[in-house]
Design a protein around this motif. Sequence first.
Motif, short mmCIF file in Angstrom:
data_model
loop_
_atom_site.label_atom_id
_atom_site.label_comp_id
_atom_site.label_asym_id
_atom_site.label_seq_id
_atom_site.Cartn_x
_atom_site.Cartn_y
_atom_site.Cartn_z
N ASN A 115 31.68 125.85 149.62
CA ASN A 115 30.46 126.89 149.66
C ASN A 115 29.70 126.86 148.10
OD1 ASN A 115 31.79 129.00 147.55
ND2 ASN A 115 33.38 128.41 149.11
N GLY A 116 28.72 127.38 148.15
CA GLY A 116 27.78 127.38 146.90
C GLY A 116 28.39 127.81 145.73
N SER A 117 29.33 128.89 145.80
CA SER A 117 29.96 129.49 144.47
C SER A 117 30.89 128.37 144.04
CB SER A 117 30.79 130.78 145.17
OG SER A 117 30.00 131.82 145.59
N VAL A 120 29.51 125.47 142.16
CA VAL A 120 29.11 125.84 140.62
C VAL A 120 30.35 126.06 139.92
CG1 VAL A 120 27.88 127.57 139.38
CG2 VAL A 120 26.97 126.90 141.48
N TYR A 149 22.19 134.28 139.70
CA TYR A 149 23.10 134.42 140.79
C TYR A 149 23.61 132.97 141.10
CZ TYR A 149 25.30 135.55 145.06
OH TYR A 149 26.18 135.66 146.01
N GLU A 221 19.02 128.20 137.60
CA GLU A 221 18.60 127.94 139.00
C GLU A 221 17.11 127.51 138.94
OE1 GLU A 221 19.37 131.64 141.65
OE2 GLU A 221 19.67 132.26 139.65
N ASP A 255 21.71 124.26 139.42
CA ASP A 255 22.51 125.07 140.52
C ASP A 255 21.38 124.92 141.71
OD1 ASP A 255 23.39 126.63 142.59
OD2 ASP A 255 23.71 128.55 141.53
N ALA A 258 20.59 127.11 146.37
CA ALA A 258 19.48 127.50 147.21
C ALA A 258 18.44 126.76 147.28
CB ALA A 258 19.09 128.86 146.78
N LYS A 284 23.58 125.41 150.36
CA LYS A 284 23.10 126.13 151.55
C LYS A 284 22.41 125.10 152.66
CE LYS A 284 22.81 130.58 149.67
NZ LYS A 284 22.49 130.83 148.16
#
Length: 452
Positions: A115-117, A120, A149, A221, A255, A258, A284
């Motif tokens: 997953n994205g979290s 990172v 975020y 981001e 990151d 997204a 994502k």
Amino acid sequence: MSKYEELIQKDLEYIWHPFTQMKDFEEHKPIVIDHGKGIYVYDLKGNKYIDAVASWWVNTLGHSNDRLNKALCDQANKIEHILLAGFTHEPAITLAQKLVEISPEPLKKVFFSDNGSTAVEVAIKMAYQYWVQVGKPEKSKFVAIKNSYHGDTLGVVSIGGCDLFHKLYKPLLFDIEQSPSPYCYRCPMGKEKGKCNFECAYAVEDILKKESHNIAGMVVEPMIQGSGGMIIYPPEYLKIIRELCDKYDILLIDDEVAMGFGRTGKFVACEHADITPDIMCLAKGITAGYMPLAVTLCTQKIYDAFYDDYEKTKTFYHGHSFTGNPLACAVAVENLKILEEEKIFEKNQPKIKHFGKKLQEFYKLPNVGDVRHLGMIGAVEIVKDKKTKEPFPFEKRVEMEIYREGLKNGIIMRPMGNTFYFMPPYVITEDEIDLMLDIAYKSIEKVLSVSL
Ligand SMILES: *Cc1c(COP(=O)(O)O)cnc(C)c1O
């Protein structure tokens, strides 16, 4: 009781939904989705909705894509999962090779997660351990940007900058250096959009001048602060940040969770600024919305700092049960094939132009303060007063009313604070872009003409 009502009742009994005040659900029941096709999803009652948020930004090729469905089933009939330590498999190998080939040049190695979290988190741990292993363990801090975020696990909450999501957890978090947000509409440096010298980027230099000997990296981001409110900023900002990272010898963590996979019109958003990161995170769009999968890519130089005799304990001790899951990798490989063979990014270009032009109509609404657009993302920021840019009060929940009006009219758009955004699957046509934006326009107009 109908099957629909029965399901709703059971949902409320058993499920705790994400980012949701469950008390709200008693009045505003969740919608039971049954199936989807292309840009549409259908609820169990047969109502049809345009998925304008790409199911939380993951769906790129539309719902229930025939080629992806087949890739998933074919892989399930071979092997559904195998641990990635001591074992490997063709989908992971093919995917890693393809990702390295299409990613910015210096990125050479692929670390899998789900997953994205986590992608990172991996980047942060990797960056810190890199400095330890090249003999600079004091470089342990990170620079992150206000309104950022990067996910919801504690490491990435530490580098997050959205007070509503992050502030409460402060006692649990590690210390960071925070730089100002490149939020042109509400410039924290007191400048006017398009008439500045990128003071917000150079504010990072003030931090680095004093602190760079303690700093491992900076996390950005690229081009858009997503969950912070679809804050789109100029590429010069990223260029300056890259230069500063080089000048002060810190790693740049990009990151792209997204924005990767074509969301901004290019494969990854940092290409708009013509820069290359030291570490890059993708998630994502990687399986076009099918399966949880993420990757963290790094340069050969970083990888080499971990490569040594076993007893020196330079191993990267990180991994998850579902690291490099074959089902997810097989879908991701097929996703890349579709993007290439069906020339999706090329076909998006005229749509992007059309989308940007059509979005400008929102300025006609008396409560739209700012309209933002980049690639396949559009956003409108709602204000109570255009002159002062004052938002509607938090507790009035005007945006929630607009959201519900949108649902009634057949569109899913979830506001982030006072910003509505449109992130449709790429299979959307120009006519459907018009339809999506017209419904959104009318929904906003209707609610705000009443509550004023
Ligand atoms: C969504 C998001 C994440 C977190 O990804 P999850 O898969 O939800 O954990 C990280 N970074 C950015 C920029 C995101 O938008």
